[in-house]
Scaffold this motif. Structure first.
Motif: not given
Length: 254
Positions: A78, A113-114, A117, A122, A124-125, A127, A131, A135, A138-139
């Protein structure tokens, strides 16, 4: 694979290629050539919820005796993770302390992170497929943390953008571009190096440009290396690359 290519080029000036009877194109490469003896199967991070696969937690070091230097590699899953994910176990916060004051820190993160997960907490779901604002925010925050904790304490920092095309060549590329744009903007605002590689090949080139649909063939890693070193030179000003007469020649993928 880029770590191996980077090391071989720094030590010999040659492009690392897989040759019959030579070093294989594999995750652990050739111990003693691509990295120091005794470094194989070294794992620096715990299984904190993404991949527990050993190579996805690997650590390796390469020593260059002639110039009294080393290069080190940490596989991260990550863009940033710390005690919130690993508890008392080692995290990127610990790596940041270890590399404080280094000459050069090179970083890339995005593809992982794409992946789907389902990490809603966090941000990242899925993404890569969809997007959204979570996303993006957090990125952006994680890249900013890397700059503050890893790049600024070093003499030079270089972010290598993500190449095409991730786990899904149809859905991921537009969102990879969004990640690259975010990282580029943050690097420029903070005076850090940024290397563009996404346009070296596209979704329709993966058969020839990669070995498995995702990881590039060696010549592209060599191009990445040259671009990274050029960006580093802008900050370090060693005089080792280029000269006052203009840009230095550089190898190009054929």
């Amino acid at each position: 694979f880029h770590f191996f290519t980077f090391n071989v080029f720094l030590e010999t000036g040659d492009l690392r290629e897989e040759r019959r009877g030579g070093c294989p194109y594999s995750k652990w490469g050739c111990e003693g050539q691509d990295y120091d003896k005794g470094q194989r199967n070294q794992y620096w991070a715990p299984d904190w919820g993404r991949s527990k696969d050993g190579p996805h937690r690997m650590y390796m070091k390469k020593t260059f005796k002639k110039i009294k230097a080393t290069s080190q590699f940490w596989f991260i899953q990550s863009t940033w993770f710390d005690g919130e994910e690993t508890g008392k176990d080692k995290s990127m916060a610990d790596v940041a302390k270890e590399i404080e004051g280094y000459d050069l820190v090179v970083m890339n993160s995005g593809w992982w992170d794409l992946k789907p997960w389902k990490e809603k907490k966090r941000g990242y779901d899925k993404c890569g497929e969809s997007w959204n604002s979570a996303c993006e925010s957090n990125y952006k925050s994680d890249v900013g943390t890397v700059v503050d904790r890893m790049f600024k304490p070093a003499k030079a920092g270089v972010w290598r953008e993500c190449s095409c095309c991730g786990d899904d060549k149809n859905k991921y590329p537009p969102n990879i571009k969004k990640m690259n744009s975010i990282a580029k903007d943050i690097m420029r605002k903070n005076g850090q190096g940024f290397v563009e590689v996404f346009d070296l090949f596209g979704a329709n080139d993966l058969g020839d440009a990669t070995v498995d649909g995702t990881h590039p063939v060696p010549k592209y890693y060599h191009e990445w290396t040259v671009r990274v070193l050029e960006e580093a030179e802008k900050q370090l000003k060693t005089g080792c690359l280029g000269g006052s007469s203009g840009p230095s020649p550089r190898p190009r993928p054929s």
